[in-house]
Design a protein around this motif. Structure first.
Motif, mmCIF file in Angstrom:
data_model
loop_
_atom_site.group_PDB
_atom_site.id
_atom_site.type_symbol
_atom_site.label_atom_id
_atom_site.label_comp_id
_atom_site.label_asym_id
_atom_site.label_seq_id
_atom_site.Cartn_x
_atom_site.Cartn_y
_atom_site.Cartn_z
ATOM 1 N N ILE A 7 19.626 -24.206 65.880
ATOM 2 C CA ILE A 7 20.694 -23.282 66.265
ATOM 3 C C ILE A 7 20.107 -21.901 66.473
ATOM 4 O O ILE A 7 19.119 -21.521 65.825
ATOM 5 C CB ILE A 7 21.796 -23.261 65.170
ATOM 6 C CG1 ILE A 7 23.008 -22.450 65.616
ATOM 7 C CG2 ILE A 7 21.258 -22.761 63.844
ATOM 8 C CD1 ILE A 7 24.212 -22.609 64.683
ATOM 9 N N ALA A 8 20.680 -21.142 67.383
ATOM 10 C CA ALA A 8 20.245 -19.759 67.600
ATOM 11 C C ALA A 8 20.577 -18.927 66.365
ATOM 12 O O ALA A 8 21.669 -19.034 65.813
ATOM 13 C CB ALA A 8 20.937 -19.184 68.831
ATOM 14 N N GLN A 9 19.639 -18.071 65.955
ATOM 15 C CA GLN A 9 19.852 -17.330 64.710
ATOM 16 C C GLN A 9 21.025 -16.364 64.818
ATOM 17 O O GLN A 9 21.759 -16.168 63.846
ATOM 18 C CB GLN A 9 18.583 -16.570 64.310
ATOM 19 C CG GLN A 9 18.740 -15.836 62.983
ATOM 20 C CD GLN A 9 17.430 -15.420 62.361
ATOM 21 O OE1 GLN A 9 16.472 -16.190 62.363
ATOM 22 N NE2 GLN A 9 17.374 -14.215 61.830
ATOM 23 N N HIS A 10 21.234 -15.751 65.984
ATOM 24 C CA HIS A 10 22.349 -14.812 66.101
ATOM 25 C C HIS A 10 23.692 -15.525 65.974
ATOM 26 O O HIS A 10 24.660 -14.951 65.450
ATOM 27 C CB HIS A 10 22.271 -14.022 67.413
ATOM 28 C CG HIS A 10 22.569 -14.824 68.647
ATOM 29 N ND1 HIS A 10 21.593 -15.501 69.348
ATOM 30 C CD2 HIS A 10 23.738 -15.070 69.300
ATOM 31 C CE1 HIS A 10 22.137 -16.118 70.381
ATOM 32 N NE2 HIS A 10 23.434 -15.879 70.371
ATOM 33 N N VAL A 11 23.776 -16.765 66.411
ATOM 34 C CA VAL A 11 25.012 -17.537 66.256
ATOM 35 C C VAL A 11 25.286 -17.786 64.778
ATOM 36 O O VAL A 11 26.412 -17.637 64.291
ATOM 37 C CB VAL A 11 24.911 -18.874 67.022
ATOM 38 C CG1 VAL A 11 26.107 -19.771 66.718
ATOM 39 C CG2 VAL A 11 24.813 -18.612 68.522
ATOM 40 N N LEU A 12 24.235 -18.158 64.066
ATOM 41 C CA LEU A 12 24.358 -18.422 62.642
ATOM 42 C C LEU A 12 24.739 -17.146 61.879
ATOM 43 O O LEU A 12 25.667 -17.148 61.054
ATOM 44 C CB LEU A 12 23.032 -18.969 62.119
ATOM 45 C CG LEU A 12 22.937 -19.263 60.627
ATOM 46 C CD1 LEU A 12 23.937 -20.314 60.228
ATOM 47 C CD2 LEU A 12 21.521 -19.714 60.275
ATOM 48 N N THR A 13 24.040 -16.054 62.161
ATOM 49 C CA THR A 13 24.309 -14.807 61.453
ATOM 50 C C THR A 13 25.718 -14.307 61.726
ATOM 51 O O THR A 13 26.424 -13.842 60.817
ATOM 52 C CB THR A 13 23.283 -13.732 61.846
ATOM 53 O OG1 THR A 13 21.970 -14.236 61.635
ATOM 54 C CG2 THR A 13 23.466 -12.475 61.021
ATOM 55 N N ASN A 14 26.173 -14.405 62.975
ATOM 56 C CA ASN A 14 27.516 -13.942 63.299
ATOM 57 C C ASN A 14 28.588 -14.809 62.655
ATOM 58 O O ASN A 14 29.665 -14.305 62.291
ATOM 59 C CB ASN A 14 27.700 -13.874 64.817
ATOM 60 C CG ASN A 14 26.921 -12.720 65.432
ATOM 61 O OD1 ASN A 14 26.639 -11.722 64.769
ATOM 62 N ND2 ASN A 14 26.561 -12.836 66.705
ATOM 63 N N ALA A 15 28.314 -16.105 62.468
ATOM 64 C CA ALA A 15 29.263 -16.963 61.732
ATOM 65 C C ALA A 15 29.354 -16.527 60.276
ATOM 66 O O ALA A 15 30.442 -16.493 59.685
ATOM 67 C CB ALA A 15 28.829 -18.424 61.825
ATOM 68 N N LEU A 16 28.209 -16.166 59.688
ATOM 69 C CA LEU A 16 28.214 -15.665 58.311
ATOM 70 C C LEU A 16 28.906 -14.305 58.236
ATOM 71 O O LEU A 16 29.645 -14.024 57.274
ATOM 72 C CB LEU A 16 26.782 -15.557 57.797
ATOM 73 C CG LEU A 16 26.093 -16.886 57.482
ATOM 74 C CD1 LEU A 16 24.580 -16.684 57.351
ATOM 75 C CD2 LEU A 16 26.650 -17.506 56.203
ATOM 76 N N ARG A 17 28.690 -13.458 59.227
ATOM 77 C CA ARG A 17 29.372 -12.151 59.245
ATOM 78 C C ARG A 17 30.886 -12.332 59.308
ATOM 79 O O ARG A 17 31.641 -11.614 58.633
ATOM 80 C CB ARG A 17 28.900 -11.321 60.446
ATOM 81 C CG ARG A 17 27.501 -10.763 60.316
ATOM 82 C CD ARG A 17 27.215 -9.813 61.475
ATOM 83 N NE ARG A 17 25.835 -9.348 61.490
ATOM 84 C CZ ARG A 17 25.376 -8.341 60.775
ATOM 85 N NH1 ARG A 17 26.208 -7.692 59.969
ATOM 86 N NH2 ARG A 17 24.111 -7.974 60.845
ATOM 87 N N ALA A 18 31.336 -13.268 60.127
ATOM 88 C CA ALA A 18 32.778 -13.503 60.241
ATOM 89 C C ALA A 18 33.353 -13.991 58.917
ATOM 90 O O ALA A 18 34.446 -13.574 58.504
ATOM 91 C CB ALA A 18 33.050 -14.518 61.356
#
Length: 540
Positions: free
Chosen positions: A98-109
């Protein structure tokens, strides 16, 4: 009590904050950036079964819908297929890319929806002060602020300010491996499968022959990594385009297929390990504590395991008072696990890259190489599997009623279906990360009956009473079966999913002893140790 201060809003820091919130511990996450990760298709992560499940529990997002679970793994050497592994649809053992920015933004949400998590953006740490009762952190940015916390965790990456302020050494090796990276949209012959191609036939022999790895991403995209020869030669756009074209043409047995180049980069792997992971009330986690990643291993996996290990120990200290043995066990367990991975990689690297024999490690030569690399990429074996804590200070002394099961003491438990206290059927892994110990009774046949028919029968009342009497909150679960466990055996599991003990039958005294050990020792000993330890550790 003051919140936990977390420096760094990457995947490890956000994961730690969410894990603490699930255990009713507030956290402040200090984010140097603007609070949103920019898309970088060439910056991706591979998650193994345990870490992918952890993140899905915390984000309530089916990450497989935003990444790709590998349909299989293929290893080639020159033109010869060396190994192939196939995963069934939705197999949790399949690595998730998975793209890291996708993962990080899911955690941010998820953090934005969590009242106990406060993310402070545009804030850069520049000072830490410790005392017996807590820790203070000063940040600068749009405004200068002092934050007061119970503990502080540095999740701020390889150049960690926390580590530098605590004067913790970070020895190791620089540029163990370098890879040229390209993410492109193209049709390859191995739909959904990851590929490792060593010594591809279109490359010359010798060190520059190298290897190339292809990992699928959503939307027909792929990340390709080329191992670069030793040295510091610049990877120019022309060199990278040549690599792309010759690789795609070689795999297609014809002209270069049409492709759309999305992103490029150079990934340099360092191997480093912090001397200490704890300095009083300050801890290190993730890339601030360790760097690894050669041979296809992924450092983020280990960072997420750091967070999982540390969260329940901090939560226990936050709610019940600091217990030095429990807090110290974080460094003991996690540093040993990462050090073992680093030693294994450093021992194998010269053999794999130098072309020497591997008979003393794995029978065979080339096939031995592929077995080691496959294990590393798939998260298995010494190079890839999650660490165990068999030698942890939290493991109980030998118990008379202890029995062997397929999970060794200290290893992560298997994810079996269990009946929860409300009568619902859930996976064992779904009950992790809540701060409670898990007590699992193996009782064949219970799955076909309503819980009300057996909850007050047989050994259940005695076991329920023993669970209530434990020195820490615990949840009683019932499983039809567990690998290698006979009927009526009882498993004690830590909040992070590691097996403490498997007992033959209901043994309240031994269950209590095992639970007490998992918490770092007797509660009265903790109360006696805390004043002296807290004062002496404040400036370590």
């Amino acid at each position: 009590m003051d919140p936990v201060i977390i420096i760094g809003a990457g995947p490890v820091g956000l994961t730690l904050a969410l894990l603490l919130a699930r255990q009713n511990v507030p956290a402040v996450v200090v984010d140097e950036g603007p609070g949103q990760d920019e898309p970088r298709p060439a910056r991706t992560v591979v998650l193994r079964e345990d870490t992918a499940a952890l993140l899905e529990r915390l984000t309530a997002v089916a990450l497989g819908e935003h990444g790709v679970r590998w349909a299989g793994w293929r290893s080639l050497r020159r033109k010869q297929a060396m190994s192939e592994v196939t995963f069934d649809n939705a197999d949790p053992a399949a690595p998730l890319h998975i793209a890291q920015h996708v993962l990080t933004n899911a955690l941010r949400a998820a953090a934005a929806d969590e009242p106990l998590v406060n993310v402070a953006v545009d804030s850069r740490l520049d000072a830490i002060e410790q005392e017996r009762s807590g820790v203070s952190a000063h940040t600068r940015g749009s405004t200068a602020t002092w934050w007061r916390g119970s503990f502080l965790i540095g999740c701020d990456g390889p150049r960690s300010t926390v580590r530098k302020l605590q004067d913790i050494r970070f020895p190791g090796r620089t540029a163990v491996e370098r890879h040229a990276v390209a993410t492109l949209r193209v049709e390859l012959p191995w739909e959904g499968q990851a590929l490792l191609h060593r010594m591809p036939p279109w490359r010359s022999s010798g060190p520059s022959a190298g290897e190339v790895t292809a990992r699928p991403l959503p939307g027909g995209a792929w990340r390709l990594d080329w191992l670069l020869p030793p040295g510091k030669d610049l990877v120019t756009p022309e060199v990278l385009l040549t690599r792309i074209r010759e690789t795609l043409a070689g795999w297609s047995d014809g002209p270069t297929p049409v492709y759309d180049l999305l992103d490029t980069g150079v990934h340099t792997v360092h191997h480093r390990l912090a001397r200490r992971w704890r300095a009083g009330r300050v801890f290190l986690a993730g890339d601030a504590a360790h760097l690894l990643g050669a041979l296809g291993t992924q450092g983020l996996d280990e960072g997420l395991r750091d967070a999982d290990n540390l969260a329940w120990k901090l939560a226990t200290a936050w709610h019940h008072g600091a217990h030095e043995a429990l807090l110290d066990s974080y460094q003991t367990e996690r540093r040993a696990a990462v050090a073992a991975r680093l030693r294994a990689a450093d021992q194998v690297l010269p053999v794999l890259r130098g072309g020497g024999g591997l008979r003393h490690i794995v029978p065979g030569t080339a096939r031995g190489h592929e077995a080691l690399l496959t294990d590393a990429h798939l998260g298995r074996g010494l190079l890839g599997a999650p660490g165990t804590h068999a030698d942890s200070p939290l493991m109980p002394r030998p118990l008379e009623a202890a029995i062997p099961v397929e999970t060794p003491p200290g290893a992560p438990v298997a994810d079996v279906r269990v009946t929860a206290e409300d009568g619902s059927f859930v996976q064992l892994r779904d009950r992790l990360g809540r701060g409670a110990l898990l007590v699992v009774l193996i009782a064949p046949g219970t799955g076909v009956w309503d819980r009300k028919h057996w909850v007050s029968a047989g050994v259940m009342p005695r076991l329920a009473a023993a669970v209530t009497a434990l020195p820490h909150p615990a949840e009683l679960l019932v499983a039809e079966s567990y690998p290698g466990a006979p009927a009526h055996s009882v498993l004690l599991v830590r909040p992070d999913g590691h097996l403490v003990a498997a007992l033959s039958g209901v043994r309240p005294a031994e269950l209590y002893t095992a639970a007490e050990a998992a918490l770092g020792g007797a509660a009265k000993e903790a109360a006696q140790e805390e004043p002296a330890q807290a004062g002496s550790g404040a400036r370590r």
